[in-house]
Scaffold this motif. Structure first.
Motif, PDB file in Angstrom:
ATOM      1  N   GLY A 185       0.811  -1.214   0.000  1.00 49.52           N
ATOM      2  CA  GLY A 185       0.000   0.000   0.000  1.00 49.52           C
ATOM      3  C   GLY A 185       0.846   1.267   0.000  1.00 49.52           C
ATOM      4  O   GLY A 185       2.023   1.253   0.356  1.00 49.52           O
ATOM      5  N   PHE A 186       0.208   2.360  -0.377  1.00 47.84           N
ATOM      6  CA  PHE A 186       0.894   3.653  -0.395  1.00 47.84           C
ATOM      7  C   PHE A 186      -0.131   4.772  -0.460  1.00 47.84           C
ATOM      8  O   PHE A 186      -1.250   4.583  -0.921  1.00 47.84           O
ATOM      9  N   SER A 187       0.279   5.949   0.006  1.00 48.25           N
ATOM     10  CA  SER A 187      -0.655   7.070   0.116  1.00 48.25           C
ATOM     11  C   SER A 187      -0.837   7.806  -1.197  1.00 48.25           C
ATOM     12  O   SER A 187      -1.936   8.305  -1.486  1.00 48.25           O
ATOM     13  N   HIS A 188       0.228   7.911  -2.000  1.00 46.23           N
ATOM     14  CA  HIS A 188       0.138   8.626  -3.271  1.00 46.23           C
ATOM     15  C   HIS A 188       1.277   8.161  -4.176  1.00 46.23           C
ATOM     16  O   HIS A 188       2.151   7.405  -3.752  1.00 46.23           O
ATOM     17  N   PHE A 189       1.257   8.601  -5.406  1.00 42.30           N
ATOM     18  CA  PHE A 189       2.199   8.124  -6.418  1.00 42.30           C
ATOM     19  C   PHE A 189       3.444   9.001  -6.423  1.00 42.30           C
ATOM     20  O   PHE A 189       3.449  10.111  -6.942  1.00 42.30           O
ATOM     21  N   GLU A 190       4.495   8.485  -5.821  1.00 50.32           N
ATOM     22  CA  GLU A 190       5.765   9.196  -5.725  1.00 50.32           C
ATOM     23  C   GLU A 190       6.836   8.151  -5.447  1.00 50.32           C
ATOM     24  O   GLU A 190       6.546   7.078  -4.900  1.00 50.32           O
ATOM     25  N   ALA A 191       8.088   8.440  -5.800  1.00 51.84           N
ATOM     26  CA  ALA A 191       9.129   7.411  -5.764  1.00 51.84           C
ATOM     27  C   ALA A 191       9.315   6.791  -4.388  1.00 51.84           C
ATOM     28  O   ALA A 191       9.468   5.569  -4.266  1.00 51.84           O
ATOM     29  N   ASP A 192       9.322   7.599  -3.323  1.00 50.24           N
ATOM     30  CA  ASP A 192       9.570   6.996  -2.015  1.00 50.24           C
ATOM     31  C   ASP A 192       8.346   6.260  -1.477  1.00 50.24           C
ATOM     32  O   ASP A 192       8.470   5.446  -0.564  1.00 50.24           O
ATOM     33  N   GLU A 193       7.189   6.511  -2.052  1.00 46.37           N
ATOM     34  CA  GLU A 193       5.994   5.751  -1.688  1.00 46.37           C
ATOM     35  C   GLU A 193       5.916   4.410  -2.419  1.00 46.37           C
ATOM     36  O   GLU A 193       5.563   3.394  -1.822  1.00 46.37           O
ATOM     37  N   CYS A 194       6.220   4.411  -3.721  1.00 44.35           N
ATOM     38  CA  CYS A 194       5.992   3.176  -4.487  1.00 44.35           C
ATOM     39  C   CYS A 194       7.040   2.936  -5.576  1.00 44.35           C
ATOM     40  O   CYS A 194       6.789   2.201  -6.522  1.00 44.35           O
ATOM     41  N   GLY A 195       8.228   3.504  -5.416  1.00 47.82           N
ATOM     42  CA  GLY A 195       9.261   3.331  -6.431  1.00 47.82           C
ATOM     43  C   GLY A 195       9.677   1.884  -6.642  1.00 47.82           C
ATOM     44  O   GLY A 195      10.040   1.479  -7.745  1.00 47.82           O
ATOM     45  N   ALA A 196       9.649   1.092  -5.566  1.00 48.18           N
ATOM     46  CA  ALA A 196      10.061  -0.322  -5.659  1.00 48.18           C
ATOM     47  C   ALA A 196       8.863  -1.258  -5.770  1.00 48.18           C
ATOM     48  O   ALA A 196       8.993  -2.466  -5.523  1.00 48.18           O
ATOM     49  N   LEU A 197       7.707  -0.727  -6.153  1.00 52.17           N
ATOM     50  CA  LEU A 197       6.493  -1.543  -6.205  1.00 52.17           C
ATOM     51  C   LEU A 197       6.673  -2.793  -7.054  1.00 52.17           C
ATOM     52  O   LEU A 197       6.378  -3.916  -6.614  1.00 52.17           O
ATOM     53  N   ASN A 198       7.146  -2.649  -8.271  1.00 52.14           N
ATOM     54  CA  ASN A 198       7.257  -3.812  -9.152  1.00 52.14           C
ATOM     55  C   ASN A 198       8.325  -4.801  -8.689  1.00 52.14           C
ATOM     56  O   ASN A 198       8.205  -6.007  -8.943  1.00 52.14           O
ATOM     57  N   ASP A 199       9.359  -4.302  -8.007  1.00 50.84           N
ATOM     58  CA  ASP A 199      10.359  -5.214  -7.439  1.00 50.84           C
ATOM     59  C   ASP A 199       9.707  -6.126  -6.400  1.00 50.84           C
ATOM     60  O   ASP A 199       9.985  -7.335  -6.357  1.00 50.84           O
ATOM     61  N   PHE A 200       8.845  -5.547  -5.565  1.00 52.76           N
ATOM     62  CA  PHE A 200       8.163  -6.365  -4.560  1.00 52.76           C
ATOM     63  C   PHE A 200       7.134  -7.290  -5.194  1.00 52.76           C
ATOM     64  O   PHE A 200       6.979  -8.443  -4.773  1.00 52.76           O
ATOM     65  N   LEU A 201       6.417  -6.807  -6.206  1.00 47.46           N
ATOM     66  CA  LEU A 201       5.445  -7.669  -6.883  1.00 47.46           C
ATOM     67  C   LEU A 201       6.126  -8.878  -7.509  1.00 47.46           C
ATOM     68  O   LEU A 201       5.560  -9.978  -7.548  1.00 47.46           O
ATOM     69  N   ALA A 202       7.360  -8.683  -7.986  1.00 42.58           N
ATOM     70  CA  ALA A 202       8.089  -9.791  -8.608  1.00 42.58           C
ATOM     71  C   ALA A 202       8.453 -10.862  -7.586  1.00 42.58           C
ATOM     72  O   ALA A 202       8.536 -12.051  -7.924  1.00 42.58           O
ATOM     73  N   GLU A 203       8.662 -10.466  -6.329  1.00 42.77           N
ATOM     74  CA  GLU A 203       9.086 -11.425  -5.305  1.00 42.77           C
ATOM     75  C   GLU A 203       7.929 -11.937  -4.456  1.00 42.77           C
ATOM     76  O   GLU A 203       8.104 -12.888  -3.686  1.00 42.77           O
ATOM     77  N   ALA A 204       6.781 -11.293  -4.566  1.00 42.57           N
ATOM     78  CA  ALA A 204       5.614 -11.713  -3.784  1.00 42.57           C
ATOM     79  C   ALA A 204       4.477 -11.996  -4.759  1.00 42.57           C
ATOM     80  O   ALA A 204       3.699 -11.107  -5.113  1.00 42.57           O
ATOM     81  N   PRO A 205       4.349 -13.232  -5.244  1.00 44.84           N
ATOM     82  CA  PRO A 205       3.444 -13.538  -6.355  1.00 44.84           C
ATOM     83  C   PRO A 205       1.966 -13.337  -6.044  1.00 44.84           C
ATOM     84  O   PRO A 205       1.163 -13.222  -6.976  1.00 44.84           O
ATOM     85  N   HIS A 206       1.599 -13.262  -4.770  1.00 43.56           N
ATOM     86  CA  HIS A 206       0.186 -13.081  -4.422  1.00 43.56           C
ATOM     87  C   HIS A 206      -0.121 -11.653  -3.969  1.00 43.56           C
ATOM     88  O   HIS A 206      -1.251 -11.362  -3.581  1.00 43.56           O
ATOM     89  N   ALA A 207       0.868 -10.780  -4.033  1.00 42.55           N
ATOM     90  CA  ALA A 207       0.683  -9.411  -3.551  1.00 42.55           C
ATOM     91  C   ALA A 207      -0.039  -8.553  -4.577  1.00 42.55           C
ATOM     92  O   ALA A 207       0.131  -8.715  -5.787  1.00 42.55           O
TER      93      ALA A 207
END
Length: 242
Positions: free
Chosen positions: A77-99
């Motif tokens: 989760g994140f509050s708004h679209f900005e690098a420190d909020e969700c910059g690594a989003l896809n990196d985490f999605l790649a390692e957490a297949p159900h996220a």
């Protein structure tokens, strides 16, 4: 407390099942120093709130892995679209297949479903989501402090408000959790950078957050805070209105 000795990244439990991950950036990199915080809710469906910038992904990943397996993450989760909020989003999605990405409906519509590798779980204003023993509620706060899509999560069982860039504190050395005043230091930071929008709804939005009566404020930069969150939020609103 668990610490990465090389980076200084720490992870500390600040309230029941909620862990603050913090990476300091020294003054020689950012004038005055700074911290980037993320929060991990450990439950049946673990939630990471804010990912940190993409270049910090290895540090945040290591901190999470010291508590739970990365592939067990269910929501990011994140509050708004900005690098420190969700910059690594896809990196985490790649390692957490159900996220799934977790954000407000506006962020889902205007940004996240385009940039994320999986569709977001958009939340309406006031909508609640059970993680198991924890329940999170989405609160729309457009342009507060910035971004049309901005909102904040409130965890109802611990009364923890994940307050994003509200109460941003400068400096690179902070206690994980404090009861000391954070309004003065956050207002000093705001006076230097003017990163708040100039929305005409400050009073309405601060009161909207204050009515949750939070006991904990999970700040994204600086210490997390414990105390009468409603009073502190109303003091912020008074300061902004002045």
């Amino acid at each position: 407390m668990i610490t990465n000795a090389q980076s200084g990244t720490t992870i500390d439990e600040i309230s029941g099942g909620i862990h603050r991950i913090s990476t300091p950036v020294p003054p020689e990199v950012v004038p005055g120093g700074f911290t980037f915080n993320q929060y991990l809710i450990v439950d049946e469906s673990p939630l990471l709130y804010h990912t940190g910038p993409r270049k910090m992904f290895p540090l945040v990943r290591e901190a999470i892995a010291s508590i739970i397996p990365i592939d067990s993450l269910r929501y990011i989760g994140f509050s708004h679209f900005e690098a420190d909020e969700c910059g690594a989003l896809n990196d985490f999605l790649a390692e957490a297949p159900h996220a799934e990405p977790l954000c407000g409906n506006i962020a889902k519509m205007v940004s996240i479903d385009d940039v994320a590798d999986r569709p977001a779980r958009g939340m309406a204003d006031g909508e609640e989501l059970s993680l198991g023993s924890h329940i999170v509620r989405w609160i729309d706060t457009p342009h507060f402090p910035h971004g049309w899509e901005c909102g904040h999560l409130f965890e109802t069982t611990t009364a923890t408000l994940f307050c994003g860039d509200l109460f941003t504190q400068g400096g690179s050395e902070h206690a994980p959790l404090t009861t000391e005043d954070i309004l003065a230091s956050s207002e000093q930071m705001r006076s230097m950078l003017d990163y708040y929008s100039h929305t005409g709804q400050v009073g309405e939005l601060t009161e909207k957050l204050a009515t949750t009566s939070p006991h904990f404020l999970a700040c994204m930069h600086g210490s997390a805070w414990r105390g009468d969150g409603a009073s502190l939020l109303r003091s912020l609103g008074t300061s902004l209105a002045g």
